[in-house]
Design an enzyme around this catalytic site. Sequence first.
Site, short mmCIF file in Angstrom:
data_model
loop_
_atom_site.label_atom_id
_atom_site.label_comp_id
_atom_site.label_asym_id
_atom_site.label_seq_id
_atom_site.Cartn_x
_atom_site.Cartn_y
_atom_site.Cartn_z
N TRP A 190 56.08 1.99 -16.90
CA TRP A 190 56.28 0.68 -16.28
C TRP A 190 55.03 0.19 -15.53
CZ3 TRP A 190 61.82 1.15 -13.68
CH2 TRP A 190 62.76 1.43 -14.70
N LYS A 191 54.02 1.06 -15.43
CA LYS A 191 52.76 0.71 -14.73
C LYS A 191 53.06 0.12 -13.35
CE LYS A 191 50.68 0.00 -19.19
NZ LYS A 191 49.52 -0.43 -19.93
N GLU B 275 44.03 3.93 -18.35
CA GLU B 275 43.78 3.07 -17.17
C GLU B 275 43.34 3.92 -15.98
OE1 GLU B 275 47.56 1.04 -17.28
OE2 GLU B 275 46.92 0.05 -19.13
N GLY C 44 48.06 -2.67 -24.68
CA GLY C 44 48.25 -3.98 -24.06
C GLY C 44 47.54 -5.10 -24.78
N GLY D 63 54.29 0.71 -23.11
CA GLY D 63 53.99 -0.02 -21.89
C GLY D 63 54.79 -1.30 -21.84
N GLY D 64 54.17 -2.40 -22.27
CA GLY D 64 54.77 -3.74 -22.16
C GLY D 64 56.22 -3.83 -22.63
C1 PEP Z 1 50.53 2.27 -22.22
O1 PEP Z 1 50.18 1.75 -21.20
O2 PEP Z 1 50.67 3.51 -22.24
C2 PEP Z 1 50.77 1.44 -23.39
C3 PEP Z 1 50.85 2.03 -24.55
O3 PEP Z 1 50.87 0.08 -23.19
P1 PEP Z 1 51.33 -1.04 -24.28
O4 PEP Z 1 52.55 -0.51 -24.97
O5 PEP Z 1 51.60 -2.25 -23.47
O6 PEP Z 1 50.18 -1.19 -25.22
#
Ligand code: PEP
Length: 253
Positions: free
Chosen positions: A10-11, A97, A173, A234-235
């Site tokens: 969820w960052k 990140e 992302g 992520g998203g």
């Molecule tokens: C992540 O942050 O681990 C990721 C894979 O993000 P996203 O799915 O948004 O690319």
Amino acid sequence: MRKIMIAGNWKMYKNVSEAVALVEGLKERVGDTGAVEVVVAPPFTAMTAVHHALKGSGIRLSAQNLYHETEGAYTGEVSPEMVRDTGCRYVILGHSERRRIFGESNETVNRKVRSALDVGLSPILCVGESLSEREEGKTMDVVGDQLRKGLAGVADQEMARIVIAYEPIWAIGTGKTATPEQANEVHSHIRNLLSEIYDTEVAARTRILYGGSVKPANARELMGCSDIDGALVGGASLTAESFAEIVLAGTPS
Ligand code: PEP
């Protein structure tokens, strides 16, 4: 047989009430799916509330980071024991990140991996190349280096608690996903390296997740690949609808 894992990172999104609402939506949709291991990684501030909300469901909790020291004057940091104390089973380590924005080196990541194992947590170790590294043909070397250094000092029997996530930085992302062939090629390279570092048994039982713009539309094809054992999302993990669709895409029929 490797059990598919779908983990949502969820960052730095979701306050406490939003996090609990998301978990309630997930419990309704995928709360008791035994065939897939479903994991959520909320921000630290929502961890306790999410832990309570998850009770009675099969969904597991992960942290997004930790600091390797046991305790001390480390303003703003959270120790491995503190993470475990929140009810976490997993911890995401070495996310790109963290490496890029917070300057984490392979050595830093390895200290975190070791300290997580020492308190009984299961690290989800992220590796992955940048776009320029891919274009220069360095993908396998970069990923290999991250893997070897990240796992330094990790014993064979501890590998049962390690999950690897291959996340090409250019796909995180950005909406650009690695093709299933591109992803599977790196996944099988990682599995070969695991048999070199450990043995074929360790390599065969270690789960390797793919991460990088995984969505309901591409999840099934990615997870249909022989060496892809799930997804780090992520998203698309930020709404119950899309995350649940990915979980269903990963559920063996
Ligand atoms: C992540 O942050 O681990 C990721 C894979 O993000 P996203 O799915 O948004 O690319």
